[in-house]
Design a protein around this motif. Structure first.
Motif, PDB file in Angstrom:
ATOM      1  N   VAL A  86       0.885  -1.167   0.000  1.00  0.00           N
ATOM      2  CA  VAL A  86       0.000   0.000   0.000  1.00  0.00           C
ATOM      3  C   VAL A  86       0.922   1.216   0.000  1.00  0.00           C
ATOM      4  O   VAL A  86       1.737   1.377   0.927  1.00  0.00           O
ATOM      5  CB  VAL A  86      -0.914  -0.021   1.244  1.00  0.00           C
ATOM      6  CG1 VAL A  86      -1.734   1.250   1.344  1.00  0.00           C
ATOM      7  CG2 VAL A  86      -1.817  -1.258   1.208  1.00  0.00           C
ATOM      8  N   TYR A  87       0.859   2.062  -1.048  1.00  0.00           N
ATOM      9  CA  TYR A  87       1.898   3.076  -1.254  1.00  0.00           C
ATOM     10  C   TYR A  87       1.343   4.258  -2.046  1.00  0.00           C
ATOM     11  O   TYR A  87       1.609   4.416  -3.240  1.00  0.00           O
ATOM     12  CB  TYR A  87       3.074   2.432  -2.009  1.00  0.00           C
ATOM     13  CG  TYR A  87       4.346   3.258  -2.100  1.00  0.00           C
ATOM     14  CD1 TYR A  87       4.972   3.474  -3.327  1.00  0.00           C
ATOM     15  CD2 TYR A  87       4.951   3.797  -0.970  1.00  0.00           C
ATOM     16  CE1 TYR A  87       6.153   4.203  -3.432  1.00  0.00           C
ATOM     17  CE2 TYR A  87       6.128   4.532  -1.059  1.00  0.00           C
ATOM     18  CZ  TYR A  87       6.723   4.737  -2.287  1.00  0.00           C
ATOM     19  OH  TYR A  87       7.900   5.459  -2.399  1.00  0.00           O
ATOM     20  N   ASP A  88       0.546   5.096  -1.385  1.00  0.00           N
ATOM     21  CA  ASP A  88      -0.030   6.244  -2.110  1.00  0.00           C
ATOM     22  C   ASP A  88      -0.362   7.423  -1.192  1.00  0.00           C
ATOM     23  O   ASP A  88      -1.214   8.230  -1.546  1.00  0.00           O
ATOM     24  CB  ASP A  88      -1.301   5.802  -2.867  1.00  0.00           C
ATOM     25  CG  ASP A  88      -1.581   6.676  -4.099  1.00  0.00           C
ATOM     26  OD1 ASP A  88      -2.747   6.711  -4.546  1.00  0.00           O
ATOM     27  OD2 ASP A  88      -0.637   7.335  -4.598  1.00  0.00           O
ATOM     28  N   ARG A  92       3.921  11.702  -0.630  1.00  0.00           N
ATOM     29  CA  ARG A  92       4.682  10.446  -0.492  1.00  0.00           C
ATOM     30  C   ARG A  92       6.188  10.694  -0.635  1.00  0.00           C
ATOM     31  O   ARG A  92       6.615  11.551  -1.409  1.00  0.00           O
ATOM     32  CB  ARG A  92       4.209   9.457  -1.555  1.00  0.00           C
ATOM     33  CG  ARG A  92       4.708   8.030  -1.364  1.00  0.00           C
ATOM     34  CD  ARG A  92       4.116   7.110  -2.389  1.00  0.00           C
ATOM     35  NE  ARG A  92       4.759   7.326  -3.690  1.00  0.00           N
ATOM     36  CZ  ARG A  92       4.295   6.823  -4.837  1.00  0.00           C
ATOM     37  NH1 ARG A  92       3.153   6.134  -4.853  1.00  0.00           N
ATOM     38  NH2 ARG A  92       4.926   7.040  -5.959  1.00  0.00           N
ATOM     39  N   ASP A  93       6.949   9.914   0.142  1.00  0.00           N
ATOM     40  CA  ASP A  93       8.414   9.971   0.045  1.00  0.00           C
ATOM     41  C   ASP A  93       8.872  11.415   0.296  1.00  0.00           C
ATOM     42  O   ASP A  93       9.697  11.956  -0.457  1.00  0.00           O
ATOM     43  CB  ASP A  93       8.851   9.472  -1.334  1.00  0.00           C
ATOM     44  CG  ASP A  93      10.303   9.011  -1.339  1.00  0.00           C
ATOM     45  OD1 ASP A  93      10.949   9.109  -2.396  1.00  0.00           O
ATOM     46  OD2 ASP A  93      10.786   8.577  -0.274  1.00  0.00           O
ATOM     47  N   CYS A  94       8.362  12.006   1.359  1.00  0.00           N
ATOM     48  CA  CYS A  94       8.431  13.456   1.567  1.00  0.00           C
ATOM     49  C   CYS A  94       9.854  14.016   1.712  1.00  0.00           C
ATOM     50  O   CYS A  94      10.072  15.199   1.510  1.00  0.00           O
ATOM     51  CB  CYS A  94       7.603  13.844   2.789  1.00  0.00           C
ATOM     52  SG  CYS A  94       8.161  13.061   4.336  1.00  0.00           S
ATOM     53  N   ALA A  98      12.484  11.212  -5.583  1.00  0.00           N
ATOM     54  CA  ALA A  98      12.417  10.223  -6.665  1.00  0.00           C
ATOM     55  C   ALA A  98      11.075   9.513  -6.751  1.00  0.00           C
ATOM     56  O   ALA A  98      10.626   9.155  -7.828  1.00  0.00           O
ATOM     57  CB  ALA A  98      13.533   9.198  -6.475  1.00  0.00           C
ATOM     58  N   SER A  99      10.449   9.277  -5.578  1.00  0.00           N
ATOM     59  CA  SER A  99       9.241   8.437  -5.565  1.00  0.00           C
ATOM     60  C   SER A  99       7.999   9.226  -5.160  1.00  0.00           C
ATOM     61  O   SER A  99       7.063   8.680  -4.604  1.00  0.00           O
ATOM     62  CB  SER A  99       9.436   7.268  -4.591  1.00  0.00           C
ATOM     63  OG  SER A  99      10.520   6.484  -4.994  1.00  0.00           O
ATOM     64  N   ASN A 100       8.009  10.513  -5.406  1.00  0.00           N
ATOM     65  CA  ASN A 100       6.819  11.308  -5.074  1.00  0.00           C
ATOM     66  C   ASN A 100       5.621  10.746  -5.836  1.00  0.00           C
ATOM     67  O   ASN A 100       5.751  10.315  -6.989  1.00  0.00           O
ATOM     68  CB  ASN A 100       7.038  12.769  -5.434  1.00  0.00           C
ATOM     69  CG  ASN A 100       8.149  13.392  -4.581  1.00  0.00           C
ATOM     70  OD1 ASN A 100       8.596  14.472  -4.879  1.00  0.00           O
ATOM     71  ND2 ASN A 100       8.608  12.698  -3.549  1.00  0.00           N
ATOM     72  N   PRO A 138       5.745   2.221   2.720  1.00  0.00           N
ATOM     73  CA  PRO A 138       7.196   2.386   2.887  1.00  0.00           C
ATOM     74  C   PRO A 138       7.625   3.851   3.040  1.00  0.00           C
ATOM     75  O   PRO A 138       7.057   4.743   2.409  1.00  0.00           O
ATOM     76  CB  PRO A 138       7.759   1.790   1.592  1.00  0.00           C
ATOM     77  CG  PRO A 138       6.765   0.738   1.215  1.00  0.00           C
ATOM     78  CD  PRO A 138       5.424   1.340   1.580  1.00  0.00           C
ATOM     79  N   ASP A 139       8.581   4.069   3.936  1.00  0.00           N
ATOM     80  CA  ASP A 139       9.237   5.363   4.137  1.00  0.00           C
ATOM     81  C   ASP A 139       8.385   6.410   4.835  1.00  0.00           C
ATOM     82  O   ASP A 139       8.894   7.486   5.178  1.00  0.00           O
ATOM     83  CB  ASP A 139       9.734   5.960   2.811  1.00  0.00           C
ATOM     84  CG  ASP A 139      10.648   5.017   2.079  1.00  0.00           C
ATOM     85  OD1 ASP A 139      10.712   5.103   0.845  1.00  0.00           O
ATOM     86  OD2 ASP A 139      11.276   4.180   2.744  1.00  0.00           O
ATOM     87  N   SER A 140       7.106   6.115   5.097  1.00  0.00           N
ATOM     88  CA  SER A 140       6.230   7.165   5.660  1.00  0.00           C
ATOM     89  C   SER A 140       6.576   7.460   7.114  1.00  0.00           C
ATOM     90  O   SER A 140       7.045   8.551   7.451  1.00  0.00           O
ATOM     91  CB  SER A 140       4.766   6.742   5.540  1.00  0.00           C
ATOM     92  OG  SER A 140       4.531   5.528   6.230  1.00  0.00           O
ATOM     93  N   SER A 317      13.590   0.678 -11.126  1.00  0.00           N
ATOM     94  CA  SER A 317      14.461   1.750 -10.652  1.00  0.00           C
ATOM     95  C   SER A 317      13.985   2.379  -9.342  1.00  0.00           C
ATOM     96  O   SER A 317      12.800   2.389  -9.028  1.00  0.00           O
ATOM     97  CB  SER A 317      14.541   2.844 -11.735  1.00  0.00           C
ATOM     98  OG  SER A 317      15.307   3.946 -11.277  1.00  0.00           O
ATOM     99  N   ASP A 318      14.952   2.906  -8.572  1.00  0.00           N
ATOM    100  CA  ASP A 318      14.637   3.671  -7.353  1.00  0.00           C
ATOM    101  C   ASP A 318      14.429   5.149  -7.657  1.00  0.00           C
ATOM    102  O   ASP A 318      13.933   5.902  -6.806  1.00  0.00           O
ATOM    103  CB  ASP A 318      15.788   3.562  -6.341  1.00  0.00           C
ATOM    104  CG  ASP A 318      15.973   2.158  -5.829  1.00  0.00           C
ATOM    105  OD1 ASP A 318      14.964   1.504  -5.498  1.00  0.00           O
ATOM    106  OD2 ASP A 318      17.130   1.700  -5.783  1.00  0.00           O
ATOM    107  N   GLY A 319      14.871   5.538  -8.860  1.00  0.00           N
ATOM    108  CA  GLY A 319      14.731   6.955  -9.204  1.00  0.00           C
ATOM    109  C   GLY A 319      15.605   7.332 -10.387  1.00  0.00           C
ATOM    110  O   GLY A 319      16.630   6.718 -10.634  1.00  0.00           O
TER     111      GLY A 319
HETATM  112 MG   LIG Z   1      11.936   4.787  -3.048  1.00  0.00          MG
END
Ligand SMILES: [Mg+2]
Ligand SMILES: O=[N+]([O-])c1ccc(O[C@@H]2O[C@H](CO)[C@@H](O[C@@H]3O[C@H](CO)[C@@H](O[C@@H]4O[C@H](CO)[C@@H](O)[C@H](O)[C@H]4O)[C@H](O)[C@H]3O)[C@H](O)[C@H]2O)cc1
Length: 363
Positions: A86-88, A92-94, A98-100, A138-140, A317-319
């Protein structure tokens, strides 16, 4: 009929090898050296998590769960479970670029996020006989622990907490096991961070009413750390939690003490080469010289660890390394980042080749 998850959802079961990742690999195979083609085909059969990184992708969850039901009805081999990220969240990715994602706090993102979660819940309800593992955002929470001072994280603080609490309450079904994202040992494992991280995770678990389906924490998602290391790599500096087993064994008692008896899953999808070539521990983007790691298993040697899993699909890719892109993050331009790299989540052929070559255990 419906099915209830009891304990470790992964025990005696296999993770669905989803057709999206398999199709990316199928498209990649013709361009691979012949020596890597069979290895690539083997990877396509390994269960990885499906990232629901846009609302538009949610319907694929319905398709995949129907596919899994057909597999399980055929009754050959271990029961197959679905595995999704779940990733939205809005903003995001504040702390990175790369993953905004598609939602922002400023543009009513929390309302839209709740609709996204409701759409996932509706699909899970339709498939009450299929077991589903979920990694939540992730990352939140990690960014709320160490990057609360970053403007976009500051702005997102309340929506991250409200969004995650809404997600774990709304997705709290008998056939689900959820794992909150817990960053990794090189992030929240630092002595300065691990206490605040435990406090945040436990407070969210409690505020959401201690959801029965919230099994624990996922670590090392999209990172490269080892599960078990005998000696600390140089880039981990003075961090005592220099591998993921040390991190989760330090975190677990802090959570249990606050009423959250967490278990863990650990991403090893890109952790096959240890120590890594990271120039510093915080380098997270398309790190060079990595390899596919330990295959998904419940044979973890640690009662706290439900499974080793592949959450980040290796080869995506990660970014981007294109500095003219709005989502360009400097980390993806570092000397230890493979270049040229495409946008986050899109296929990165040279990286996939790197992971195949360096896989440990060998493919
Ligand atoms: Mg990422
Ligand atoms: O010597 N000392 O005593 C000492 C004390 C404290 C120190 O400070 C710690 O240093 C750590 C190492 O830099 C920092 O950890 C990094 O934090 C970044 C977020 O800010 C993470 O980035 C995310 O990574 C995700 C994938 O994992 C990406 O998906 C995502 O897009 C991306 O944003 C890195 O992984 C993670 O390694 C800690 O915050 C920081 O508190 C350091 C030394």
């Amino acid at each position: 009929g419906s099915t209830s998850v009891v304990g470790n959802i992964f025990a005696g079961r296999q993770i669905y090898a989803n057709p999206y990742y398999a199709s990316e690999i199928a498209a990649a195979i013709p361009s691979l050296p012949s020596s890597l083609q069979a290895k690539a085909s083997a990877v396509a059969k390994i269960g990885t998590f499906v990232w629901l990184d846009t609302a538009a992708k949610v319907p694929t969850m319905d398709t995949y769960l129907s596919n899994i039901e057909k597999l399980n009805a055929a009754g050959t081999g271990p029961e197959t479970i679905g595995a999704f990220v779940v990733y939205d969240l809005p903003n995001r990715d504040c702390a990175a670029l790369a993953s905004n994602g598609e939602l922002t706090v400023a543009n009513d993102g929390l309302t839209k996020y709740k609709a996204y979660i409701d759409s996932i819940a509706a699909i899970i309800k339709k498939h009450s006989s299929t077991k589903i593992a979920l990694v939540i955002e992730p990352d939140s929470l990690g960014n709320l622990v160490t990057n609360a001072n970053v403007a976009k994280c500051q702005e997102a603080h309340d929506d991250y907490i409200s969004g995650v609490e809404y997600a774990i309450k709304t997705l709290n079904f008998d056939n689900v096991a959820m794992y909150l994202d817990g960053g990794h040992g090189g992030w929240l494992g630092w002595p300065a961070n691990i206490g605040p991280a435990a406090d945040l995770f436990a407070s969210i678990y409690t505020a959401a009413g201690k959801p029965k389906a919230l099994r624990g924490i996922a670590t090392d998602v999209s990172n490269y750390n080892a599960y078990q290391l005998a000696t600390a790599p140089s880039y981990t500096q003075s961090n005592p939690n220099f591998d993921e087993q040390r991190y989760v064994n330090a975190l677990a008692p802090l959570l249990t003490a606050q009423g959250f008896p967490a278990h863990f899953i650990i991403d090893q999808g890109r952790s096959g080469v240890q120590p890594t070539s990271q120039l510093q521990q915080g380098d997270w983007c398309n790190v060079i010289n990595t390899g596919f790691g330990t295959r998904p298993t419940t044979n973890t040697g640690d009662a706290l660890v439900d499974a080793i899993v592949w959450v980040k699909p290796g080869g995506e890719s990660d970014g981007t390394s294109d500095s003219s892109s709005p989502r360009y993050d400097a980390h993806c331009g570092y000397a230890d980042a493979l270049k040229p790299a495409p946008e986050a989540g899109t296929w990165f052929q040279a990286y996939f080749e790197q992971l195949l070559k360096n896989a440990n255990p060998a493919l």
